[in-house]
Motif scaffolding. Structure first.
Motif, short mmCIF file in Angstrom:
data_model
loop_
_atom_site.label_atom_id
_atom_site.label_comp_id
_atom_site.label_asym_id
_atom_site.label_seq_id
_atom_site.Cartn_x
_atom_site.Cartn_y
_atom_site.Cartn_z
N LEU A 134 -39.26 27.47 -42.54
CA LEU A 134 -38.71 27.50 -43.99
C LEU A 134 -39.48 26.54 -44.91
O LEU A 134 -39.47 27.13 -46.02
CB LEU A 134 -37.02 27.17 -43.88
CG LEU A 134 -36.35 27.20 -45.27
CD1 LEU A 134 -36.40 28.57 -45.75
CD2 LEU A 134 -34.93 26.66 -45.03
N ASN A 135 -39.87 25.27 -44.75
CA ASN A 135 -40.53 24.58 -45.41
C ASN A 135 -41.65 24.93 -46.19
O ASN A 135 -41.92 25.05 -47.09
CB ASN A 135 -40.45 23.08 -45.02
CG ASN A 135 -39.47 22.22 -44.86
OD1 ASN A 135 -38.46 22.44 -45.44
ND2 ASN A 135 -39.44 21.15 -44.01
N LEU A 141 -41.28 28.50 -48.12
CA LEU A 141 -40.81 28.38 -49.56
C LEU A 141 -42.01 27.49 -50.16
O LEU A 141 -42.17 27.89 -51.47
CB LEU A 141 -39.45 27.29 -49.35
CG LEU A 141 -38.97 27.15 -50.46
CD1 LEU A 141 -38.22 27.99 -51.27
CD2 LEU A 141 -37.66 26.15 -50.18
N ARG A 143 -37.43 20.63 -51.45
CA ARG A 143 -36.15 20.44 -51.72
C ARG A 143 -35.81 21.00 -53.10
O ARG A 143 -36.44 20.82 -53.95
CB ARG A 143 -35.60 19.00 -51.74
CG ARG A 143 -35.49 18.30 -50.43
CD ARG A 143 -35.22 16.96 -50.32
NE ARG A 143 -34.23 16.60 -51.26
CZ ARG A 143 -33.70 15.44 -51.55
NH1 ARG A 143 -34.54 14.45 -51.05
NH2 ARG A 143 -32.86 15.22 -52.43
N TRP A 159 -36.35 24.96 -39.55
CA TRP A 159 -36.38 24.29 -40.70
C TRP A 159 -37.87 23.94 -41.25
O TRP A 159 -38.16 24.06 -42.50
CB TRP A 159 -35.39 23.16 -40.72
CG TRP A 159 -34.15 23.51 -40.43
CD1 TRP A 159 -33.33 22.83 -39.28
CD2 TRP A 159 -33.27 24.48 -40.79
NE1 TRP A 159 -32.22 23.58 -39.31
CE2 TRP A 159 -32.19 24.61 -40.18
CE3 TRP A 159 -33.31 25.48 -41.80
CZ2 TRP A 159 -31.01 25.29 -40.41
CZ3 TRP A 159 -32.41 26.21 -42.06
CH2 TRP A 159 -31.18 26.25 -41.47
N THR A 160 -38.84 23.72 -40.39
CA THR A 160 -40.22 23.41 -40.68
C THR A 160 -40.80 24.58 -41.29
O THR A 160 -41.65 24.34 -42.18
CB THR A 160 -40.80 22.90 -39.36
OG1 THR A 160 -40.23 21.67 -38.88
CG2 THR A 160 -42.31 22.52 -39.67
N VAL A 172 -41.16 17.65 -49.91
CA VAL A 172 -40.37 18.97 -49.61
C VAL A 172 -40.08 18.79 -47.73
O VAL A 172 -40.79 18.37 -47.07
CB VAL A 172 -41.58 19.80 -49.39
CG1 VAL A 172 -41.16 21.20 -48.89
CG2 VAL A 172 -42.23 20.16 -50.87
N ASP A 173 -38.88 18.98 -47.43
CA ASP A 173 -38.34 19.10 -46.36
C ASP A 173 -36.77 19.52 -46.27
O ASP A 173 -36.00 18.99 -46.67
CB ASP A 173 -38.26 17.62 -46.01
CG ASP A 173 -37.92 17.42 -44.37
OD1 ASP A 173 -37.79 18.35 -43.76
OD2 ASP A 173 -37.71 16.39 -43.87
N ALA A 174 -36.73 20.50 -45.40
CA ALA A 174 -35.42 21.16 -45.14
C ALA A 174 -35.02 20.66 -43.73
O ALA A 174 -33.68 20.87 -43.33
CB ALA A 174 -35.36 22.66 -45.02
N THR A 175 -35.60 19.97 -43.08
CA THR A 175 -35.25 19.41 -41.99
C THR A 175 -34.42 17.98 -41.90
O THR A 175 -34.24 17.56 -43.14
CB THR A 175 -36.38 18.78 -41.02
OG1 THR A 175 -37.03 17.51 -41.67
CG2 THR A 175 -37.39 20.06 -40.59
N GLN A 176 -33.43 17.99 -40.95
CA GLN A 176 -32.25 16.95 -41.00
C GLN A 176 -33.12 15.54 -40.90
O GLN A 176 -32.73 14.33 -41.25
CB GLN A 176 -31.26 16.98 -39.98
CG GLN A 176 -30.35 15.99 -40.14
CD GLN A 176 -28.97 16.37 -39.21
OE1 GLN A 176 -29.27 17.45 -38.31
NE2 GLN A 176 -28.19 15.73 -39.25
N THR A 195 -33.50 20.72 -55.65
CA THR A 195 -32.76 19.99 -56.39
C THR A 195 -32.43 20.18 -57.77
O THR A 195 -33.11 20.94 -58.37
CB THR A 195 -32.80 18.48 -56.16
OG1 THR A 195 -33.75 18.09 -56.96
CG2 THR A 195 -33.04 18.13 -54.61
#
Length: 162
Positions: free
Chosen positions: A113-114, A117, A2, A110-111, A87-91, A4
């Motif tokens: 992508l995590n 990244l 994330r 998304w997994t 770390v997590d881009a999944t919903q 942020t």
């Protein structure tokens, strides 16, 4: 991972620290002033960075923070992980229950992508950021030196008299 405000501010503050620590411990008040990050927020971030053994603190007059190890051995991912949640881009938080009890169709995207990244930010060290910042500063200085020469050249050119 994330990205942020917390992670961005931590990386910015760490870069500021790495650029200035050769002169001794760097104060959070100085970082706060230079980077426009509230002092209380920096205190929270640096508490986490200290507990993760990324920075060390020195108390008393002349005190402040220094890097706990060489900048080349501190990755951006380590800094972000020290101050942020996992770390997590999944919903679904990686639990694969994006749609109630089922995975959503884009869960693997998304997994991946995590992972991508995190892998990229693991390869970027604080020393890399310091080097890039120094290169930018050299370019700005060079550009500032070139401006008067460019003005003189324009003033002396035959077309400027028209």
């Amino acid at each position: 991972m994330r990205l942020t405000t917390k992670g961005r501010f931590a990386v910015t503050a760490m870069l500021d620290l790495a650029l200035r620590e050769a002169g001794g411990p760097v104060t959070l008040a100085g970082i706060s002033e230079r980077q426009g990050i509230s002092l209380s927020y920096l205190e929270q971030l640096f508490g986490k960075l200290r507990r993760s053994a990324i920075v060390e603190s020195t108390r008393g007059p002349g005190g402040g923070y220094t890097l706990a190890r060489k900048a080349a051995f501190i990755s951006v991912s380590q800094i972000i992980s020290a101050v942020d949640e996992p770390v997590d881009a999944t919903q679904c938080g990686g639990k694969e229950n994006c749609r109630g009890s089922q995975r959503c169709m884009t869960h693997d995207l998304w997994t991946e992508l995590n992972a991508t990244l995190f892998d990229y930010l693991s390869k970027v060290s604080l020393a890399d950021l310091v080097d890039k910042q120094h290169a930018k500063e050299v370019n700005v200085i060079q550009d500032q030196r070139d401006i008067p020469a460019q003005r003189r050249a324009r003033a002396e050119s035959p077309t400027s008299a028209l």
